[in-house]
Design a protein around this motif. Structure first.
Motif, PDB file in Angstrom:
ATOM      1  N   ARG A  58       0.912  -1.244  -0.087  1.00 13.03           N
ATOM      2  CA  ARG A  58      -0.011  -0.073  -0.006  1.00 13.03           C
ATOM      3  C   ARG A  58       0.998   1.307  -0.007  1.00 13.03           C
ATOM      4  NH1 ARG A  58      -2.583  -3.113   4.117  1.00 13.03           N
ATOM      5  NH2 ARG A  58      -4.160  -4.133   3.255  1.00 13.03           N
ATOM      6  N   ALA A  59       2.129   1.010   0.460  1.00 15.69           N
ATOM      7  CA  ALA A  59       3.030   2.520   0.476  1.00 15.69           C
ATOM      8  C   ALA A  59       3.905   2.348  -0.942  1.00 15.69           C
ATOM      9  CB  ALA A  59       3.767   2.224   1.731  1.00 15.69           C
ATOM     10  N   LEU A  60       3.806   1.741  -1.478  1.00 17.77           N
ATOM     11  CA  LEU A  60       4.622   1.811  -2.954  1.00 17.77           C
ATOM     12  C   LEU A  60       4.028   3.081  -3.741  1.00 17.77           C
ATOM     13  CD1 LEU A  60       4.657  -1.811  -4.370  1.00 17.77           C
ATOM     14  CD2 LEU A  60       6.429  -0.643  -3.244  1.00 17.77           C
ATOM     15  N   GLY A  61       5.396   3.740  -4.191  1.00 18.42           N
ATOM     16  CA  GLY A  61       5.178   4.733  -4.991  1.00 18.42           C
ATOM     17  C   GLY A  61       5.723   4.424  -6.271  1.00 18.42           C
ATOM     18  N   PRO A  62       5.973   5.595  -7.397  1.00 17.07           N
ATOM     19  CA  PRO A  62       6.536   5.316  -8.432  1.00 17.07           C
ATOM     20  C   PRO A  62       7.736   4.928  -8.294  1.00 17.07           C
ATOM     21  CG  PRO A  62       5.388   7.438  -8.237  1.00 17.07           C
ATOM     22  CD  PRO A  62       5.287   6.811  -6.936  1.00 17.07           C
ATOM     23  N   GLU A  63       8.551   4.299  -9.382  1.00 21.09           N
ATOM     24  CA  GLU A  63       9.850   4.129  -9.245  1.00 21.09           C
ATOM     25  C   GLU A  63      10.684   5.443  -8.934  1.00 21.09           C
ATOM     26  OE1 GLU A  63      12.658   1.587  -8.665  1.00 21.09           O
ATOM     27  OE2 GLU A  63      10.636   0.972  -9.277  1.00 21.09           O
ATOM     28  N   ASN A  64      11.685   5.402  -8.253  1.00 18.24           N
ATOM     29  CA  ASN A  64      12.870   6.368  -7.893  1.00 18.24           C
ATOM     30  C   ASN A  64      11.932   7.408  -6.797  1.00 18.24           C
ATOM     31  OD1 ASN A  64      14.930   5.689  -9.531  1.00 18.24           O
ATOM     32  ND2 ASN A  64      13.657   6.498 -11.188  1.00 18.24           N
ATOM     33  N   SER A  65      10.889   6.671  -6.148  1.00 10.45           N
ATOM     34  CA  SER A  65      10.335   7.587  -5.155  1.00 10.45           C
ATOM     35  C   SER A  65      11.260   7.750  -3.922  1.00 10.45           C
ATOM     36  CB  SER A  65       8.881   6.795  -4.710  1.00 10.45           C
ATOM     37  OG  SER A  65       8.039   6.924  -5.699  1.00 10.45           O
ATOM     38  N   PRO A  66      11.060   8.733  -2.922  1.00  7.21           N
ATOM     39  CA  PRO A  66      11.851   8.700  -1.958  1.00  7.21           C
ATOM     40  C   PRO A  66      11.788   7.660  -0.891  1.00  7.21           C
ATOM     41  CG  PRO A  66      10.449  10.571  -1.825  1.00  7.21           C
ATOM     42  CD  PRO A  66      10.160   9.711  -3.071  1.00  7.21           C
ATOM     43  N   VAL A  67      12.529   7.193   0.035  1.00  6.30           N
ATOM     44  CA  VAL A  67      12.507   6.208   0.780  1.00  6.30           C
ATOM     45  C   VAL A  67      11.963   6.967   2.020  1.00  6.30           C
ATOM     46  CG1 VAL A  67      13.657   4.544   2.463  1.00  6.30           C
ATOM     47  CG2 VAL A  67      14.460   4.734  -0.061  1.00  6.30           C
ATOM     48  N   PRO A  68      10.607   6.164   2.703  1.00  9.42           N
ATOM     49  CA  PRO A  68       9.969   6.634   3.704  1.00  9.42           C
ATOM     50  C   PRO A  68      10.911   6.467   5.081  1.00  9.42           C
ATOM     51  CG  PRO A  68       8.679   5.181   2.585  1.00  9.42           C
ATOM     52  CD  PRO A  68       9.851   5.157   1.902  1.00  9.42           C
ATOM     53  N   GLY A  69      10.783   7.469   5.848  1.00 10.86           N
ATOM     54  CA  GLY A  69      11.672   7.266   7.090  1.00 10.86           C
ATOM     55  C   GLY A  69      11.491   5.829   7.759  1.00 10.86           C
ATOM     56  N   TRP A  70      10.185   5.566   8.116  1.00 10.19           N
ATOM     57  CA  TRP A  70       9.744   4.366   8.672  1.00 10.19           C
ATOM     58  C   TRP A  70      10.410   3.032   8.214  1.00 10.19           C
ATOM     59  CZ3 TRP A  70       7.397   1.081   5.449  1.00 10.19           C
ATOM     60  CH2 TRP A  70       6.518   1.503   4.443  1.00 10.19           C
ATOM     61  N   ALA A  71      10.450   3.328   6.644  1.00  9.39           N
ATOM     62  CA  ALA A  71      11.282   1.818   6.196  1.00  9.39           C
ATOM     63  C   ALA A  71      12.660   2.072   6.356  1.00  9.39           C
ATOM     64  CB  ALA A  71      10.957   2.000   4.693  1.00  9.39           C
ATOM     65  N   ASP A 130      21.561  -4.856  -1.914  1.00 10.26           N
ATOM     66  CA  ASP A 130      20.522  -3.849  -1.452  1.00 10.26           C
ATOM     67  C   ASP A 130      19.807  -2.916  -2.480  1.00 10.26           C
ATOM     68  OD1 ASP A 130      22.581  -2.288  -1.693  1.00 10.26           O
ATOM     69  OD2 ASP A 130      21.978  -1.108   0.395  1.00 10.26           O
ATOM     70  N   SER A 131      18.678  -2.761  -2.399  1.00 14.00           N
ATOM     71  CA  SER A 131      18.003  -1.872  -3.409  1.00 14.00           C
ATOM     72  C   SER A 131      16.703  -1.646  -2.935  1.00 14.00           C
ATOM     73  CB  SER A 131      17.792  -2.622  -4.927  1.00 14.00           C
ATOM     74  OG  SER A 131      17.167  -4.023  -4.951  1.00 14.00           O
ATOM     75  N   TRP A 132      16.154  -0.523  -3.244  1.00 13.66           N
ATOM     76  CA  TRP A 132      14.699  -0.105  -3.047  1.00 13.66           C
ATOM     77  C   TRP A 132      14.038   0.023  -4.208  1.00 13.66           C
ATOM     78  CZ3 TRP A 132      13.248   0.783   1.781  1.00 13.66           C
ATOM     79  CH2 TRP A 132      14.291   0.786   2.860  1.00 13.66           C
ATOM     80  N   ASP A 133      12.655  -0.495  -4.319  1.00 15.87           N
ATOM     81  CA  ASP A 133      11.785  -0.270  -5.405  1.00 15.87           C
ATOM     82  C   ASP A 133      10.404   0.268  -4.763  1.00 15.87           C
ATOM     83  OD1 ASP A 133      13.379  -1.871  -7.058  1.00 15.87           O
ATOM     84  OD2 ASP A 133      12.466  -3.855  -6.217  1.00 15.87           O
ATOM     85  N   GLY A 134       9.904   1.287  -5.747  1.00 16.29           N
ATOM     86  CA  GLY A 134       8.700   2.188  -5.442  1.00 16.29           C
ATOM     87  C   GLY A 134       9.094   2.680  -4.124  1.00 16.29           C
ATOM     88  N   GLY A 135      10.263   2.954  -3.688  1.00 17.93           N
ATOM     89  CA  GLY A 135      10.459   3.862  -2.508  1.00 17.93           C
ATOM     90  C   GLY A 135      10.569   3.305  -1.176  1.00 17.93           C
ATOM     91  N   SER A 136       9.553   2.095  -1.003  1.00 17.51           N
ATOM     92  CA  SER A 136       9.416   1.564   0.388  1.00 17.51           C
ATOM     93  C   SER A 136       9.742   0.058   0.169  1.00 17.51           C
ATOM     94  CB  SER A 136       8.115   1.925   0.815  1.00 17.51           C
ATOM     95  OG  SER A 136       7.043   1.421   0.121  1.00 17.51           O
ATOM     96  N   LEU A 137       9.989  -0.579  -0.866  1.00 17.53           N
ATOM     97  CA  LEU A 137      10.222  -2.058  -0.852  1.00 17.53           C
ATOM     98  C   LEU A 137      11.736  -2.378  -0.805  1.00 17.53           C
ATOM     99  CD1 LEU A 137       8.753  -4.865  -1.114  1.00 17.53           C
ATOM    100  CD2 LEU A 137       9.028  -4.557  -3.553  1.00 17.53           C
ATOM    101  N   TYR A 138      12.104  -2.586   0.168  1.00 14.27           N
ATOM    102  CA  TYR A 138      13.570  -3.004   0.334  1.00 14.27           C
ATOM    103  C   TYR A 138      14.006  -4.598   0.036  1.00 14.27           C
ATOM    104  CZ  TYR A 138      18.322  -2.974   2.005  1.00 14.27           C
ATOM    105  OH  TYR A 138      19.862  -3.111   2.575  1.00 14.27           O
ATOM    106  N   MET A 139      14.879  -4.799  -0.957  1.00 11.65           N
ATOM    107  CA  MET A 139      15.096  -5.937  -1.495  1.00 11.65           C
ATOM    108  C   MET A 139      16.756  -6.132  -0.930  1.00 11.65           C
ATOM    109  SD  MET A 139      12.243  -7.031  -2.461  1.00 11.65           S
ATOM    110  CE  MET A 139      12.788  -8.678  -3.310  1.00 11.65           C
ATOM    111  N   GLY A 140      16.988  -6.631   0.447  1.00 12.05           N
ATOM    112  CA  GLY A 140      18.152  -6.636   0.764  1.00 12.05           C
ATOM    113  C   GLY A 140      18.509  -8.316   0.555  1.00 12.05           C
ATOM    114  N   SER A 141      19.655  -8.782   0.413  1.00 11.31           N
ATOM    115  CA  SER A 141      20.279 -10.257   0.304  1.00 11.31           C
ATOM    116  C   SER A 141      21.292 -10.271   1.380  1.00 11.31           C
ATOM    117  CB  SER A 141      20.620 -10.579  -1.194  1.00 11.31           C
ATOM    118  OG  SER A 141      19.504 -10.294  -2.181  1.00 11.31           O
ATOM    119  N   TYR A 142      21.375 -11.443   1.931  1.00 19.79           N
ATOM    120  CA  TYR A 142      22.402 -11.738   2.930  1.00 19.79           C
ATOM    121  C   TYR A 142      23.075 -13.063   3.052  1.00 19.79           C
ATOM    122  CZ  TYR A 142      19.989  -7.674   4.800  1.00 19.79           C
ATOM    123  OH  TYR A 142      19.291  -6.634   4.653  1.00 19.79           O
ATOM    124  N   ARG A 143      24.144 -13.120   3.112  1.00 21.69           N
ATOM    125  CA  ARG A 143      24.774 -14.608   3.297  1.00 21.69           C
ATOM    126  C   ARG A 143      25.207 -14.882   4.735  1.00 21.69           C
ATOM    127  NH1 ARG A 143      29.974 -15.769   3.309  1.00 21.69           N
ATOM    128  NH2 ARG A 143      30.543 -14.080   2.535  1.00 21.69           N
TER     129      ARG A 143
END
Length: 145
Positions: A58-71, A130-143
């Motif tokens: 519900r919080a997704l924005g257009p691509e390159n949207s700013p990252v919300p502080g809560w995220a 690490d990458s952000w999509d739509g401003g608030s979707l964080y796709m971190g990968s860890y090993r």
């Protein structure tokens, strides 16, 4: 795990056993499930957990949207707490982490991380991506390990 594995191994040459995690399990129970899988790592069997570090569609924005502080606050807290190995805080993330509820209105996409943390034992996470999509979707990968 199909999505990441299809990118990692498009020829499907890696044998795969997929495990569904019970929706009723708490983060603590998921961690314990991961601990039960630690023996597989000792046998050279990889464990892949797939989800999203933040997942509020519900919080997704257009691509390159700013990252919300809560995220951003949630990701920073989660990564720091994982690196410190603070299991108690991680298991109680919804009450302790800033932005937890906004980042995961439903935690189904974060739950696999607790299995991975349990399977990791004492291994600390190493960030692979690490990458952000739509401003608030964080796709971190860890090993781990």
């Amino acid at each position: 795990v199909w999505s990441p594995l299809s990118l990692m191994d498009p020829a499907s040459s890696v044998p795969l056993v997929q495990l569904s995690i019970p929706a009723s399990f708490t983060p603590r129970q998921l961690w314990q499930l991961g601990e039960a899988l630690q023996q597989l790592r000792a046998q050279g069997i990889g464990i892949l957990a797939s989800g999203a570090i933040t997942h509020n569609l519900r919080a997704l924005g257009p691509e390159n949207s700013p990252v919300p502080g809560w995220a951003r606050s949630f990701v920073d807290w989660l990564e720091l707490t994982m690196s410190e190995g603070d299991r108690t805080a991680l298991e109680d993330y919804r009450a302790r982490a800033p932005g937890a509820v906004e980042s995961h209105p439903h935690d189904d996409h974060l739950r696999p991380l607790f299995v991975a943390l349990g399977a990791a034992g004492q291994d600390k996470p190493v960030k692979l991506h690490d990458s952000w999509d739509g401003g608030s979707l964080y796709m971190g990968s860890y090993r781990f390990g």
